[in-house]
Design an enzyme around this catalytic site. Structure first.
Site, PDB file in Angstrom:
ATOM      1  N   VAL B 152     -45.414   6.279  20.657  1.00  0.00           N
ATOM      2  CA  VAL B 152     -46.404   6.494  19.604  1.00  0.00           C
ATOM      3  C   VAL B 152     -47.766   6.258  20.247  1.00  0.00           C
ATOM      4  O   VAL B 152     -47.915   5.363  21.081  1.00  0.00           O
ATOM      5  CB  VAL B 152     -46.198   5.521  18.426  1.00  0.00           C
ATOM      6  CG1 VAL B 152     -47.326   5.668  17.405  1.00  0.00           C
ATOM      7  CG2 VAL B 152     -44.841   5.762  17.764  1.00  0.00           C
ATOM      8  N   CYS B 153     -48.749   7.097  19.890  1.00  0.00           N
ATOM      9  CA  CYS B 153     -50.120   6.899  20.366  1.00  0.00           C
ATOM     10  C   CYS B 153     -50.154   6.908  21.907  1.00  0.00           C
ATOM     11  O   CYS B 153     -49.461   7.693  22.536  1.00  0.00           O
ATOM     12  CB  CYS B 153     -50.630   5.587  19.766  1.00  0.00           C
ATOM     13  SG  CYS B 153     -52.410   5.352  19.796  1.00  0.00           S
ATOM     14  N   THR B 154     -50.947   6.041  22.514  1.00  0.00           N
ATOM     15  CA  THR B 154     -51.060   6.036  23.981  1.00  0.00           C
ATOM     16  C   THR B 154     -49.817   5.457  24.663  1.00  0.00           C
ATOM     17  O   THR B 154     -49.803   5.312  25.890  1.00  0.00           O
ATOM     18  CB  THR B 154     -52.298   5.233  24.425  1.00  0.00           C
ATOM     19  OG1 THR B 154     -52.257   3.945  23.806  1.00  0.00           O
ATOM     20  CG2 THR B 154     -53.583   5.943  24.023  1.00  0.00           C
ATOM     21  N   GLY B 155     -48.774   5.186  23.877  1.00  0.00           N
ATOM     22  CA  GLY B 155     -47.512   4.767  24.507  1.00  0.00           C
ATOM     23  C   GLY B 155     -47.004   5.885  25.413  1.00  0.00           C
ATOM     24  O   GLY B 155     -46.265   5.632  26.370  1.00  0.00           O
ATOM     25  N   GLY B 202     -48.369  11.100  17.691  1.00  0.00           N
ATOM     26  CA  GLY B 202     -49.816  11.056  17.891  1.00  0.00           C
ATOM     27  C   GLY B 202     -50.349   9.649  17.700  1.00  0.00           C
ATOM     28  O   GLY B 202     -49.599   8.668  17.774  1.00  0.00           O
TER      29      GLY B 202
END
Lengths: 278, 278
Positions: B152-155, B202
């Site tokens: 998720v996200c910048t993961g 995202g």
């Protein structure tokens, strides 16, 4: 320098707290050009973007973590605000889904005068908290003086049990909303309901809409839009069953049946708690 | 009895794991009436609603809590699944917004073969994790064998740094998406991107859409709709600035400027990490 969601608060706060920056910001605020970020100099932000709120989330065994983390994400983006995670003791608190969260303050250590107190919901754990005298005493005390008394999901049952929703419009998780009249509250079918200084959110994910709404209230719409953009909050659910009205009848009936026992138990606990609220 | 979001998994699991119930469920599955819940008897649910997934969330200092808690809420509703909170040590991990979460497993204690590994994002903390050999070794090992490799996200920068997105379509937080080609990934502008067994979400709040999508993949649409209804996931953002395209130009420019430093630093760290991935 590296600017990120968290840095947004930290760096801007640092910039604004330099006297010159505050003078600059205040000069802009009075000159009416406070909203002009043309030069994107953080220190040129309007002075009112810098706050000093004392915000407390009440957590208790078996609370629903997302009820708290949604608004926590939004409210921790408020420059200058201090956010406390408050519980009966400093022992780690286990959520209904097994997430282990550590409090930062006990009931006794929590600031006496709060700008925001926010109570997340849960199920059996919420009913237990409604029957815990220390928890209700804390809620009546801080909630009786807080500038904003708020909840997400069935957290409104805790506010109601403390007598904090008597004569107010409020909401809760869709399944628990019919219980609100027990506390003298008028149920409203909405994601976020504000009545004077009471702001209640609907079930679980409504906490994100509630948190962003509160950010807009405590700062301004532009600040809230910045927080929304950083959180990429443009939801696009892969299914469309988020309310009893939108869910397929079969799913609605199945979940209604699942809640029957909880709602019956919650009604009994609510009546008893509200009757003995003083 | 009291049926709630969490009880949904526990009680139904209990019902399904009684031999007679499993026989009933399997009989229904084969008779093609598995989806018929007319009598709302939990033990009459289709057998495939009962799983046995081993699911692990990787957490690290300064991760963004909502990136993890959104999907955690959804995935902990999977009957029979075991969800682990994995970190380098069992010491409490502090998120970028100050939330204190306790891991349940160390890298060594985490099951070797996972059905789902999910990596939340962050900012400076994520870049630090990309440069931590033990973290990258854990990710390469479990991610190399997991049935579903997710973020998720910048993961997704962490997955990319571990070489797990090379040749895959993926997404990330909107500000970090342009960095994905560094890892051999093809950036896609979407809330949830699936390419074979890689599923990336995202920014921040997209983790909720991602989590519900994955529930639908691991069970079926009806199961996901039930989870969505219990979470009252019918989002209604009070503002409409959740993407760079929808945010007011002034807000977009301000936040773009805030991310410049982070993105520059992230690009350097990403190139170095990907180059030394083996």
């Amino acid at each position: 320098m590296s600017m990120t969601r968290r840095d947004f608060a930290i760096t801007a706060a640092a910039a604004l707290t330099t006297t010159s920056a505050i003078d600059r910001a205040q000069a802009q605020a009075t000159s009416g050009t406070a909203q002009n970020h043309a030069d994107h100099d953080m220190s040129s932000m309007p002075a009112h973007w810098m706050g000093s709120e004392q915000i407390a989330f009440l957590i208790y065994p078996q609370f629903t973590a997302l009820d708290m983390v949604g608004p926590h994400h939004m409210l921790t983006s408020l420059m200058g605000a201090t956010v406390h995670m408050v519980a009966k003791t400093l022992d780690p608190v286990v959520s209904d889904a097994g997430l282990i969260v550590s409090p930062t303050k006990t009931f006794e250590q929590c600031p006496a005068d709060l700008d925001v107190i926010c109570v997340p919901g849960g199920t059996s754990g919420t009913l237990a908290a409604m029957q815990d005298e220390a928890t209700m005493r804390f809620l009546r005390d801080r909630g009786g003086r807080a500038k904003h008394v708020t909840s997400v999901c069935t957290g409104s049952l805790l506010l109601g049990a403390a007598g904090l929703l008597d004569g107010y419009e409020a909401t809760s998780h869709w399944a628990a909303r019919p219980l609100l009249p027990i506390f003298g509250a008028r149920p409203v079918d909405a994601r976020v309901v504000r009545d004077r200084n009471r702001i209640t959110g609907g079930g679980v994910t409504a906490g994100i809409d509630f948190g962003l709404f509160l950010v807009g209230q405590l700062r301004d719409p532009e600040y809230a839009e910045a927080v929304q953009l950083i959180a990429e909050y443009a939801p696009d659910p892969p299914y469309d069953a988020g309310t009893p009205a939108r869910a397929p009848a079969k799913v609605k009936t199945m979940i209604d049946d699942m809640f029957v026992g909880f709602i019956a138990e919650a009604e009994t606990v609510s009546r008893t708690a509200f009757a003995s609220r003083r």
